[in-house]
Design an enzyme around this catalytic site. Sequence first.
Site, short mmCIF file in Angstrom:
data_model
loop_
_atom_site.label_atom_id
_atom_site.label_comp_id
_atom_site.label_asym_id
_atom_site.label_seq_id
_atom_site.Cartn_x
_atom_site.Cartn_y
_atom_site.Cartn_z
N TYR A 1 0.85 -1.20 0.00
CA TYR A 1 0.00 0.00 0.00
C TYR A 1 0.89 1.24 0.00
CZ TYR A 1 -3.95 3.00 0.97
OH TYR A 1 -4.94 3.96 0.88
N TYR B 1 -5.41 4.96 -8.00
CA TYR B 1 -5.60 4.94 -6.56
C TYR B 1 -6.98 4.40 -6.22
CZ TYR B 1 -5.85 6.79 -1.75
OH TYR B 1 -5.98 6.92 -0.39
#
Length: 390
Positions: free
Chosen positions: A290, A340
């Site tokens: 992440y 994203y």
Amino acid sequence: MNLRSQTAIAGLGITKQGKVYDYNHVGFAVEAVRLALADAGLRREDLDGLLLNPGLSWGEAAMGSFQLQQAMGLRDLRLSSVMNAGGASAAAMIQHAAQAIAAGVCTTVACVFSDAPLKPPATKAEKKDGGGSAGAYGFARGLDAAYGQFGVNALYALVAQRHMHLYGTTNDHLGAIAVAQRQWANKNPQAQFYDTPMTIEDYRRSRWVVEPFHLFDCCLVSNGGLAVIVTAAERARDLKKPPVYIRGMGQGHPGGDPGETLASGAVLAKATAFTMAGIALSDIDVVELYDCYTFTVLVCLEDYGFCKKGEGGPFVADGKIAPGGSLPVNTGGGQLSSFYMWGMTPVSEAVIQLRGDGGARQVPGAGVALVSGNGGILSTHSTLVLAGAP
């Protein structure tokens, strides 16, 4: 109950990503689930579970999964919920889906993320919806708020500054991560920066957002939707695409002040996930972390044990995480250069790699993938170990 490889990801749906305005947040979610079902060779009626990680466009999303159910015309669900642990949500959703299926609560669960915060440039009426800086105070804590230290960018930056102070980490170390991920994105036709190369000089010249973060240290903002279908491994083997087995899963939510600990929840989450999967770090072929910031990649490489604490900067500086390197990291370009979708971005890239569908960016022999989710200024964390074989 040992959940190792009892369940699998059987379908993947990715809508168009980035500055696209085809749908609102609900429409992107519907389209992502439709694509995931088609990918798996399943029908809408086969779903009996729906988990939603709402992006910012969903607002409070108090009944977001019900809203999505209604939009899709789904009937007789046996599992439905909204989950939000920030960037840790996606892997946590998949964990809950796997646990529910293994327990016999349901059979086939769609795990969904969507968001549409970007507006068409010509639209004037929506400029008032930004919320201003007051909304960012939700992340401020105690004296941070009193002294004006607010907003996600500033709070992550403060932790990064501390890391630099203690360990000598430099901006060029962070830049090495940004450049490596851009090189991966240049091999990914779905990436927002597919056609835009970047050098370390480009990184150095980019504007500051908040020191020590340049523009290219910060993730993109994207419109889009992404969904995966989770079902029992035995059933997944009879579906359209090769199963991606969920070999291990874990969560870690350390609490405390990340500015003092300089650690994520990866240490705790890894212990649970790797024990379940029965693997060691050396068994990992691809790493999908992440990356809301370059710094979180660096910290997680340390916390998963790829290098010692404080050595993340020199560890990434030699290009080992870039295409052709010894440790492929964020092989689709990640959230810094691809798109994203919160924790669904690393999940989707792991599925693509393990299926062998990566095209120009495919890592040869990719059989085991480490996937991480991280949120709340290093305060929430989730880990998946995904594999092409049980």
